[in-house]
Write an enzyme that holds these catalytic residues in place. Structure first.
Site, PDB file in Angstrom:
ATOM      1  N   GLY A 160       0.679  -0.992   0.052  1.00  0.00           N
ATOM      2  CA  GLY A 160      -0.157  -0.084  -0.139  1.00  0.00           C
ATOM      3  C   GLY A 160       1.033   1.162  -0.166  1.00  0.00           C
ATOM      4  O   GLY A 160       2.205   1.540   0.200  1.00  0.00           O
TER       5      GLY A 160
ATOM      6  N   GLY B  78       0.516   5.567   0.930  1.00  0.00           N
ATOM      7  CA  GLY B  78      -0.538   7.451   1.117  1.00  0.00           C
ATOM      8  C   GLY B  78       0.263   7.905   1.485  1.00  0.00           C
ATOM      9  O   GLY B  78       1.167   8.204   1.033  1.00  0.00           O
ATOM     10  N   GLY B  79       0.062   9.451   1.920  1.00  0.00           N
ATOM     11  CA  GLY B  79       0.309  10.243   1.792  1.00  0.00           C
ATOM     12  C   GLY B  79       1.863  10.404   2.913  1.00  0.00           C
ATOM     13  O   GLY B  79       2.509  10.835   2.911  1.00  0.00           O
ATOM     14  N   TYR B  80       2.081   9.481   3.685  1.00  0.00           N
ATOM     15  CA  TYR B  80       2.212   9.695   4.594  1.00  0.00           C
ATOM     16  C   TYR B  80       3.670   8.285   4.081  1.00  0.00           C
ATOM     17  O   TYR B  80       5.151   8.841   4.547  1.00  0.00           O
ATOM     18  CB  TYR B  80       1.785   8.743   5.993  1.00  0.00           C
ATOM     19  CG  TYR B  80       3.063   8.110   6.976  1.00  0.00           C
ATOM     20  CD1 TYR B  80       3.560   6.674   7.178  1.00  0.00           C
ATOM     21  CD2 TYR B  80       3.053   8.747   8.228  1.00  0.00           C
ATOM     22  CE1 TYR B  80       5.185   6.309   8.060  1.00  0.00           C
ATOM     23  CE2 TYR B  80       3.895   8.847   9.563  1.00  0.00           C
ATOM     24  CZ  TYR B  80       5.159   8.120   8.925  1.00  0.00           C
ATOM     25  OH  TYR B  80       5.823   7.128  10.110  1.00  0.00           O
ATOM     26  N   GLY B  81       3.345   6.936   3.769  1.00  0.00           N
ATOM     27  CA  GLY B  81       4.709   6.719   3.136  1.00  0.00           C
ATOM     28  C   GLY B  81       4.074   5.408   2.157  1.00  0.00           C
ATOM     29  O   GLY B  81       3.117   5.406   1.872  1.00  0.00           O
TER      30      GLY B  81
ATOM     31  N   VAL C 187       3.499   1.614   3.181  1.00  0.00           N
ATOM     32  CA  VAL C 187       3.588   0.305   3.848  1.00  0.00           C
ATOM     33  C   VAL C 187       4.209  -0.994   2.954  1.00  0.00           C
ATOM     34  O   VAL C 187       3.649  -1.413   2.036  1.00  0.00           O
ATOM     35  CB  VAL C 187       2.047   0.146   4.041  1.00  0.00           C
ATOM     36  CG1 VAL C 187       1.698  -0.672   5.429  1.00  0.00           C
ATOM     37  CG2 VAL C 187       1.707   1.009   4.454  1.00  0.00           C
TER      38      VAL C 187
ATOM     39  N   LYS D 212       5.370   0.952   8.176  1.00  0.00           N
ATOM     40  CA  LYS D 212       4.932   1.914   7.502  1.00  0.00           C
ATOM     41  C   LYS D 212       5.632   2.740   7.376  1.00  0.00           C
ATOM     42  O   LYS D 212       6.331   2.476   8.525  1.00  0.00           O
ATOM     43  CB  LYS D 212       3.670   2.432   8.587  1.00  0.00           C
ATOM     44  CG  LYS D 212       3.132   3.256   8.322  1.00  0.00           C
ATOM     45  CD  LYS D 212       1.784   4.259   9.238  1.00  0.00           C
ATOM     46  CE  LYS D 212       1.371   4.864   8.595  1.00  0.00           C
ATOM     47  NZ  LYS D 212       0.557   5.781   9.667  1.00  0.00           N
TER      48      LYS D 212
ATOM     49  N   ASP E 240      -9.796  10.971  13.036  1.00  0.00           N
ATOM     50  CA  ASP E 240      -9.952  10.549  11.728  1.00  0.00           C
ATOM     51  C   ASP E 240     -11.014   9.166  11.923  1.00  0.00           C
ATOM     52  O   ASP E 240     -10.186   7.755  11.453  1.00  0.00           O
ATOM     53  CB  ASP E 240      -8.976  10.158  11.473  1.00  0.00           C
ATOM     54  CG  ASP E 240      -8.836   9.701  10.187  1.00  0.00           C
ATOM     55  OD1 ASP E 240      -9.528  10.094   9.129  1.00  0.00           O
ATOM     56  OD2 ASP E 240      -8.297   9.981   9.142  1.00  0.00           O
TER      57      ASP E 240
END
Length: 945
Positions: free
Chosen positions: A628, A630-633, A635, A649, A745
Site C-alpha cells: 500500500g 498513502g500520503g505518509y509513505g 506500507v 509503515k 479520523d
C-alpha cells in the site's frame, strides 16, 4: 569406398557432439541468467562451479538440467524469459518465493515439463494463452498468486493433466469449454475456487468419461443453474459450489453421485424443493444452508445417510418434525437446522450418536423436547415456543458463548528451560529456528475444531513421514486448530532441525517441496488441503548469500594488502555493531527536534528495530512486498523470525508531517493494548528512517469489504458484531486509555478486520490525547476526512470525544448502506432521513440498504440501530451519546437478535485488555485506503496423486 562412408559418419558425430555441447552451454547460460535475476540465490550458485554438480536445487541428466526445485528459498526478482532455454526441464517448483512479476510466455517452450508448481510466488498478469503447449504436464499449480484475466482455453490441450490448481487468484470470465476444461477427461482435480469467475457453469463442462475427484468452484461469481450433467461424473468425491450466485433447482440426478463424501452448495440462491439425496451413503459432510428453497417437508433421507458427520441446513425453509433416527447416525457430530420452520417435538432420546457435539435449532417452531436424563450435547433452542413456556430449561434457551478454540498442541512438552530471542523450543526441548507454515484443510470429514484425537492421528502420520524421508528433521509440532472465514480447518505446523539451530537451504527446500508436491497424504478425515510456508529466516552461521567465494593464488605484497583490508573491515564492522547496540538501548539518542518531530517520544513497551532488520524482513523493501501507499509513505508486508506477519509503515524521507504522525502514533499506540485497537509491535528510528511496525490485519479495511472489492460478504449479524467491536475500541480510547485519546479520523478506511472479522480501530496519525489540564476538548487545526467530520468541530476548531461519536455514526450508516458518506453529491445522513418513515417496516429504508445485508425478518433490530446512528450524528455534541452509551445500546440490539454481546469483552466489565491479541498475525493501516487484501494464503492440495 569405406572412406566415403566414414567421412559422413564422422561429420555427423561431430555435429551431434557440437549440438550436445551447445545445448549444455545454453543450459548454463540460462541458469546464470536466473542467478543474475534472482536475489539471494543459494551458496555455490556462482560462475565458477558446475551447476549440475554443485548448485542447490538443480538436478541434471547427461549434463542437461531436468529439475529445478527451490521452494522457500527467499528468491525475489521475477521469472526471466531465459528459463525457456532449459528445453530438457521436466520439473519446476519455485513455490513460496516472493518472485513477483509475470509468468513469462517463454515457459511454454518447455515441452517436456511434467510439473509446473509456482504456489504463492506473488505472480501477476495473465496466464500465458498458449499454456496448452506444455502437453506433458501432469501437475499445473499456480494457486495463491495474483493472476488476472481468464483461464486460457488452450488448457484443454493438456491431455495428461491430473492436477489443476488455479485457486486464490483474481481470475475473471467464464469457465472455458469446447475447447477448454471439458477436454481434460483424465484430470482428477479442478481447484478453481477463490477467484472472480463469472457466468453460467456450462453443461458441456461435465461428461461421463471424466475421472474428476475434486470440483472446487467455491467463492466465485458464478450464476445460472447447476447443470444436470454434473450427475454424470461418477468419480466425484468432493463438490464445492458454495458462495456463488447459482440459482434454479438442484438437478434431480445429483444423488447419482454415490461416491461423494462432501458437498457444499451453501450461500447461493438455489430454488425449488430441497434436493433428494437418497442413496448417497458415502456422504459425510453436507451444507445446503442459506438458499431460497421452496417450503419443503423435512426429507426422509435425513436419517438414511449412514456416514453423515455434519448436516448444515440453516435457512432452507424446512417444515415438519425431525426424525429421531437422524440423531442415531453413528458418526453424527454437528447438526445445524436453525432459521427454519421445524415444529412439533424434538426427540433425541433414542440412542443418540456418542460423537454428537452440537445441535442448533434456534429460530424454529419446536414445542416439546424429549431427551435422556444425562444429555450433554450442546443444544440451542432459542426462539422456539418451548423456550417461551414456563419452566423451560435455561440451558437450551440461551445462546451459548463462543467456545474458545482448543489450545491443542501435539506433542505436549514439559521443557523447563527457556530459549533466547527468536528461538523456539522443540518438543525435545531443544532451542532452534523451526520451519513454520499452516495447513488449510478444505473439506474435512469432521466439524469440530476441538477433536484432539483426530489431530493426534495427523501428528502421528506426519511424524512417521518425516522420520522416514528426512533424517535432518528432529521433531515437529501441530497446534492452534481454527476455522477460517471459508470454513477451512487451519492448523499450524512447526518442523525443527536435527542437531543444529537452523535448517540449511537444501533442507528447507526438501521439507517445503514435499508439501507443495503433495507428497504428504494424511487420511481421508482431512481430505484435500493447501499449505502456506512462512518466510524462513536462516539462523546464525547458515550461509545463504549468492556472493561468490573468490579463491586464488595471492603472493607477496598482495597477501599483506588483503589482510590489511580484512582488518579494516573488521574494525568497521565492530564499530557498526557498537553503534547498533547504542541504537537498540537508546533508540532516540539522535532524535532531532529540528526535523519537525518534536521532543523525544515517551514510549511504553514498543520494540526498537534497526533498518537492517526491517530490510531483511521485507526482502530489502522490494516492490513485491509493498502492499500500500498513502500520503505518509509506503506500507510493506514482512515476517519476523518467529513467523509473525507484520506491516511496516515507512515514512517518506524529509516528511515533516510524517515525522509528527510518526511520533504521535508511537506515543499513543505504545500505551494502547486492546482487542479492538490495532497493535503496535515496534518502530525504527535509524539511518534517517521513520518506520512503524504493526500487526498484519488479514482482511483489510471495512471500506474495502463494504465496497465488494475483498469478496467477503457481510450479513446483518456480522455487521452488528463489527459495529460493536469498533465501538468498544473507541470506548477504550475515550475511557480507559491513559491519557484519554480522541481519534479524530474515525472512518471505515480506519477500521480493520482480522481473520475472524474482529474489528480493530487503526491509524492514530491525527489523534490527540486529552491533557490533565483540559479533559473536555483540544483546540487544534481542523483535520479529518470529508464526510465523517464533526460539523461542530469544523466550526469551533475544538475537537472532543463527541467528534469521534459523530464520525462513528457515519460509519454505522455506511455499514447498513455500503455507500460513501458523500454519494452523488449528497450526504449519507440526508439520504437516510429523506427516505426514512418510522411508520413502515424497516423505516422504509429498503432503497438505501445494501442488498447483501439481508432482508425482512433477517434484519431484526435494524430500526433501533438506525435510531442510534442518527443520535450519534446530531449537529450539537451535547445531544450525542458517549461511546460507552453507544456500546451499551449495541449490546442491547445484539441481545435482541439472539447474539451474545459477551463474545467480545467490554471495557466496562473486563480488565483483561493488557496483552490482548498479542499473538495475532494481523496487519496495520496507514492514512489512506491501503489494503484490499482478502486473507488468502498460498494454497496447496491434498489427495491421492
Amino acid at each position: 569406398m569405406i572412406s566415403e562412408i566414414i567421412q559422413p559418419l564422422f561429420l555427423l558425430i561431430i555435429f551431434i557432439q557440437l549440438s550436445i555441447t551447445t545445448s549444455q552451454n545454453n543450459d548454463r547460460v540460462a541458469l546464470l541468467a536466473l542467478k543474475q535475476t534472482w536475489k539471494d540465490t543459494p551458496l555455490k550458485w556462482n560462475d565458477g562451479s558446475d551447476p549440475c554438480g554443485d548448485w542447490v536445487g538443480i538436478t541434471c541428466n547427461n549434463s542437461r538440467v531436468t529439475q529445478i526445485v527451490l521452494t522457500s528459498a527467499g528468491l525475489t526478482g521475477g521469472l526471466p524469459g531465459d528459463i525457456g532455454q532449459l528445453t530438457e526441464l521436466e520439473y519446476l517448483d519455485l513455490s513460496y518465493n516472493d518472485l513477483g512479476g509475470t509468468l513469462t510466455t517463454e515457459i511454454t517452450k518447455l515441452v517436456k515439463l511434467t510439473n509446473l508448481i509456482l504456489i504463492g510466488c506473488n505472480l501477476i498478469g495473465t496466464i500465458p494463452s498458449n499454456i496448452g503447449n506444455l502437453a506433458s504436464l501432469t501437475d499445473l499449480s499456480l494457486n495463491n498468486n495474483r493472476f488476472t484475466g481468464t483461464i486460457p482455453a488452450s488448457v484443454g490441450k493438456l491431455n495428461n493433466l491430473y492436477w489443476l490448481d488455479l485457486s486464490v487468484n483474481q481470475l475473471t470470465g467464464s469457465l472455458p469449454v469446447s475447447p477448454g476444461l471439458d477436454m481434460l477427461t483424465s484430470a482428477g482435480h479442478f481447484h478453481l475456487g477463490d477467484n472472480k469467475l463469472s457466468g453460467d457453469i456450462p453443461p458441456s463442462l461435465f461428461n461421463s468419461d471424466m475421472k474428476l475427484i475434486h470440483l472446487l468452484l467455491d467463492n466465485n461469481h458464478l450464476t445460472g443453474k447447476i447443470p444436470s450433467t454434473l450427475g454424470l461424473v461418477q468419480s466425484l468425491d468432493t463438490i464445492r459450489l458454495d458462495r456463488n450466485s447459482l440459482s434454479g433447482d438442484v438437478p434431480s440426478n445429483i444423488n447419482n453421485l454415490t461416491n461423494v463424501h462432501e458437498m457444499y452448495l451453501s450461500n447461493n440462491i438455489l430454488t425449488g424443493l430441497v434436493p433428494n439425496l437418497t442413496g448417497m451413503e458415502a456422504l459425510y459432510y453436507l451444507d445446503l444452508s442459506n438458499n431460497t428453497f421452496a417450503q419443503s417437508n423435512v426429507p426422509l433421507w435425513f436419517s438414511t445417510l449412514p456416514s453423515l458427520t455434519t448436516l448444515k441446513m440453516q435457512n432452507t425453509n424446512l417444515v415438519g418434525e425431525l426424525p429421531a433416527a437422524l440423531f442415531s447416525i453413528p458418526q453424527l457430530q454437528n447438526v445445524d437446522i436453525s432459521n427454519n420452520l421445524i415444529n412439533g417435538s424434538l426427540d433425541i432420546s433414542a440412542n443418540p450418536s456418542k460423537q454428537l457435539e452440537h445441535v442448533n435449532l434456534q429460530n424454529n417452531l419446536i414445542t416439546d423436547f424429549r431427551q435422556r436424563s444425562q444429555y450433554t450435547t450442546e443444544l440451542i433452542l432459542v426462539n422456539n415456543p418451548i423456550c417461551a413456556e414456563s419452566g423451560a430449561s435455561n440451558r437450551f434457551c440461551v445462546v451459548p458463548t463462543d467456545v474458545t478454540p482448543t489450545s491443542y498442541m501435539s506433542p505436549r512438552s514439559n521443557c523447563k528451560s527457556s530459549c533466547g530471542a527468536h528461538l523456539i523450543q522443540s518438543p525435545n526441548c531443544r532451542c532452534a529456528y523451526p520451519f513454520t507454515g499452516h495447513f488449510f484443510f478444505k473439506a474435512t470429514a469432521f466439524s469440530s475444531v476441538n477433536n484432539e484425537t483426530i489431530y493426534d492421528s495427523l501428528y502421528d502420520y506426519l511424524k512417521s513421514f518425516f522420520q522416514a524421508d528426512a533424517s535432518f528433521v528432529d521433531s515437529l509440532s501441530l497446534s492452534n486448530p481454527t476455522r477460517d472465514l471459508n470454513n477451512y480447518l487451519v492448523i499450524k505446523l512447526e518442523v525443527f532441525p536435527n542437531g543444529k539451530k537452523s535448517f540449511d537451504v537444501n533442507e528447507i527446500g526438501s521439507v517445503s517441496s514435499a508439501l507443495s508436491q503433495q507428497t504428504v497424504k494424511p487420511n481421508n478425515d482431512f481430505n484435500t488441503y493447501t499449505f502456506i510456508a512462512e518466510i524462513y529466516i536462516l539462523g546464525p552461521g547458515v550461509a545463504k548469500s549468492n556472493t561468490g567465494i573468490i579463491i586464488g593464488s595471492i603472493v607477496g605484497g598482495c597477501v599483506l594488502v588483503v589482510l590489511l583490508v580484512i582488518a579494516g573491515l573488521y574494525a568497521l564492522r565492530q564499530k557498526g555493531r557498537a553503534e547498533r547496540a547504542v541504537q537498540q538501548s537508546q533508540p532516540f539518542a539522535h532524535w532531532d527536534p529540528a526535523g519537525g518531530t518534536g521532543g523525544v517520544p515517551q514510549l511504553k513497551g514498543a520494540r526498537s528495530f534497526t533498518f537492517e532488520e526491517l530490510s531483511k524482513y521485507t526482502g530489502k523493501f522490494s516492490e513485491t512486498s509493498e502492499i500500500g501507499a498513502g500520503g505518509y509513505g509506503n506500507v510493506y508486508k514482512g515476517s519476523l523470525p518467529n513467523g509473525q506477519l507484520i506491516a511496516i509503515k515507512r515514512a517518506r524521507t524529509g516528511s515533516t508531517q510524517g515525522g509528527l504522525e510518526f511520533k504521535t502514533e508511537i506515543e499513543l499506540l505504545s500505551r494502547v493494548h486492546h482487542k479492538n485497537v490495532v497493535g503496535l509491535i515496534g518502530f525504527c528510528f535509524d539511518q534517517d528512517e521513520q518506520m512503524l511496525v504493526y500487526e498484519y490485519i488479514v482482511n483489510g479495511t471495512l471500506k474495502d469489504i463494504l465496497s465488494g472489492r475483498s469478496g467477503i460478504r457481510l450479513d446483518w449479524m456480522r455487521r452488528l458484531k463489527i459495529a460493536l467491536g469498533a465501538a468498544r475500541g473507541l470506548q477504550y480510547l475515550h475511557d480507559l486509555a491513559d491519557p484519554p485519546i480522541i481519534h479524530r479520523d474515525v472512518k471505515t478506511n480506519n477500521i480493520l478486520l482480522d481473520q475472524r472479522l474482529v474489528a480493530k480501530v487503526a491509524d492514530f496519525g491525527l489523534s490527540k490525547p486529552l491533557s490533565d489540564d483540559n479533559m473536555s476538548h483540544v483546540t487544534t487545526q481542523v483535520k479529518g476526512t470529508l464526510g465523517y467530520m464533526d460539523p461542530e468541530y469544523y466550526m469551533t476548531q475544538q475537537v472532543t470525544e463527541k467528534s469521534d461519536v459523530y464520525s462513528f455514526g457515519i460509519v454505522m450508516l455506511e455499514l447498513i448502506t455500503a455507500r460513501n458518506p458523500i454519494h452523488k453529491g449528497r450526504h449519507i445522513v440526508r439520504e437516510v432521513k429523506q427516505v426514512m418513515n418510522k411508520n413502515k417496516e424497516l423505516y422504509n429504508l429498503h432503497e438505501v440498504l445494501d442488498p447483501t445485508i439481508g432482508s425482512g425478518s433477517q434484519l431484526k433490530g435494524l430500526e433501533r440501530f438506525v435510531d442510534l446512528s442518527l443520535k450519534c450524528v446530531e449537529e450539537r455534541g451535547n445531544q450525542r451519546p458517549s461511546m460507552s452509551e453507544v456500546v451499551k445500546e449495541l449490546e442491547v440490539i445484539m441481545t435482541m437478535v439472539g447474539l451474545s454481546p459477551d463474545n467480545e469483552p467490554s471495557p466496562s466489565t473486563s480488565a483483561t485488555y493488557e496483552g490482548a491479541g498479542k499473538n495475532n498475525s494481523d496487519h496495520p493501516y496507514s492514512n489512506e485506503t491501503l489494503f484490499a487484501y482478502s486473507g488468502s494464503f498460498p494454497h496447496l492440495k491434498l489427495d491421492q496423486k
